[in-house]
Design an enzyme around this catalytic site. Structure first.
Site, PDB file in Angstrom:
ATOM      1  N   CYS A 114       0.941  -1.173  -0.048  1.00  0.00           N
ATOM      2  CA  CYS A 114       0.069  -0.122   0.004  1.00  0.00           C
ATOM      3  C   CYS A 114       0.777   1.068  -0.046  1.00  0.00           C
ATOM      4  O   CYS A 114       1.486   1.640   0.891  1.00  0.00           O
ATOM      5  CB  CYS A 114      -0.766   0.018   1.328  1.00  0.00           C
ATOM      6  SG  CYS A 114      -1.899   1.545   1.280  1.00  0.00           S
ATOM      7  N   CYS A 133      -0.383   3.949   2.182  1.00  0.00           N
ATOM      8  CA  CYS A 133      -0.278   3.699   3.734  1.00  0.00           C
ATOM      9  C   CYS A 133       1.312   3.945   4.329  1.00  0.00           C
ATOM     10  O   CYS A 133       1.594   4.457   5.033  1.00  0.00           O
ATOM     11  CB  CYS A 133      -0.582   2.522   4.197  1.00  0.00           C
ATOM     12  SG  CYS A 133      -2.094   1.901   3.535  1.00  0.00           S
ATOM     13  N   ASP A 134       2.104   3.562   3.121  1.00  0.00           N
ATOM     14  CA  ASP A 134       3.704   3.410   3.555  1.00  0.00           C
ATOM     15  C   ASP A 134       4.533   4.385   2.728  1.00  0.00           C
ATOM     16  O   ASP A 134       5.756   4.477   3.035  1.00  0.00           O
ATOM     17  CB  ASP A 134       4.208   1.993   3.515  1.00  0.00           C
ATOM     18  CG  ASP A 134       3.378   1.052   4.441  1.00  0.00           C
ATOM     19  OD1 ASP A 134       2.915   1.317   5.702  1.00  0.00           O
ATOM     20  OD2 ASP A 134       3.381  -0.169   4.082  1.00  0.00           O
TER      21      ASP A 134
END
Ligand code: NAP
Length: 300
Positions: free
Chosen positions: A132, A135-136
């Site tokens: 993701c 997300c990261d």
């Protein structure tokens, strides 16, 4: 506690089903195990949902959840750990000790990230390998990163990462992309994006965290020194404990008619866990409406 309709999964299919169920005067509970909005929460930018214009995945997820709450649906952030869907009354138990029953049950549990299976993929997962970018990605600001995949998710993630990372290498197993031409064009216009086509990932390496990956293209192996690899090679249905109650396709999706009915009376499937031709936000929303109306009709 008893509801007319329980919806398993709070993605766009499940939350749309909740709105339609409530508007038909039914009591509705949505149980979601991770994040309301489902996989759309990981999308940096959604541009093809009619009438909304460009919107971030999290913003769209917030709107969907708010819509279900405004309609009067109950929600639970909890995981269903056991289910008995065979009888007239559908029964589930959750990880936090909840026990719920319903007259109709909609499975809208979506899908989960597919893994590639190369050596090191699991070892560096969370430590350089991610599924993701939204997300990261920020952890790798200003660094060299790679993305694997050729669908819209991989292309969107590469666009997003090219804005915050030093360089992005996009690795795809074929010579053409499955994703939209518009996104490919955007990537081609970026000076820090490299395309490696017809390539596979051989292994990941590094001391404590990821320091690079070895790829193979046309029989030639190459080491890429990247701090992160974002794997975006599609998804598999996430039917989990509901699988025993469903007929499934060879690739594991729940089989139903276009009316979202399964073979089991009172049990319906909606969204990306269902076998169908087109997996899009719009078709997931459509499934949610169809499944809810079929459930309402079943109840009456
Ligand atoms: P996808 O369209 O199925 O693409 C998966 C990609 O991964 C394909 O390019 C595929 O290669 C590659 N792949 C699969 N298995 C592989 C393997 N074992 N080794 C190497 N490569 C592999 O999946 P997605 O990109 O996650 O998109 C899923 C759906 O959501 C699509 O319908 C997409 O259009 C939609 N979506 C929409 C938005 C939006 O903004 N509306 C955003 C993201 C996704 P091949 O091409 O060679 O098969």
């Amino acid at each position: 506690m008893y509801y007319d309709i329980i919806v398993a999964g709070g993605g766009i299919a499940g939350l749309t089903a909740a709105v339609y169920g409530k508007r038909a005067g039914k009591s509705v509970l949505v149980i979601e195990k991770e994040a309301f909005g489902g996989q759309i929460t990981a999308s940096p930018l959604v541009e093809n949902y009619p009438a909304l214009g460009p919107v971030s995945g999290t913003e769209l997820a917030d709107k969907l959840l708010q819509g279900a709450l405004d309609a009067g649906a109950d929600i639970e952030l909890d995981e269903i750990v056991s289910a008995d869907l065979g009888g007239e009354t559908k029964k589930v138990k959750t990880a936090f000790g909840g026990e719920f029953e319903s007259g109709a049950f909609i499975i809208a549990t979506g899908s989960k990230h597919r893994h590639l299976g190369f050596p090191g993929e699991e070892e560096y997962s969370g430590n350089g390998i991610s599924f993701c970018a939204v997300c990261d990605g920020a952890f790798y600001k200003g660094q060299d990163v790679a993305v694997a995949g050729g669908g819209n998710t991989a292309l969107q993630e590469a666009v997003y990462l090219s804005e915050i990372c030093k360089s992005v290498t996009l690795i795809h197993r074929r010579d053409s992309f499955r994703g939209e031409e518009k996104l490919v064009g955007t990537l081609k216009s970026r000076g820090n994006v490299r395309f490696v086509m017809g390539a596979n990932i051989v292994r990941a390496f590094g001391e404590k965290s990821l320091e690079g990956i070895e790829i193979s293209a046309g029989g030639v192996n190459e080491s890429l020194p990247v701090k992160a690899l974002f794997v975006a090679v599609g998804r598999d249905p996430d039917l989990n404990i509901f699988a025993p109650f469903l007929s499934r396709s060879e690739d594991g999706y729940a089989l139903s008619g276009e009316d979202c009915k399964t073979e089991l009376p009172g049990v319906f499937v909606a969204g990306d866990c269902r076998k169908k031709a087109v997996y899009q936000l719009t078709t997931a929303a459509s499934d949610g409406a169809v499944a809810a109306l079929a459930a309402v009709s079943y109840l009456s």
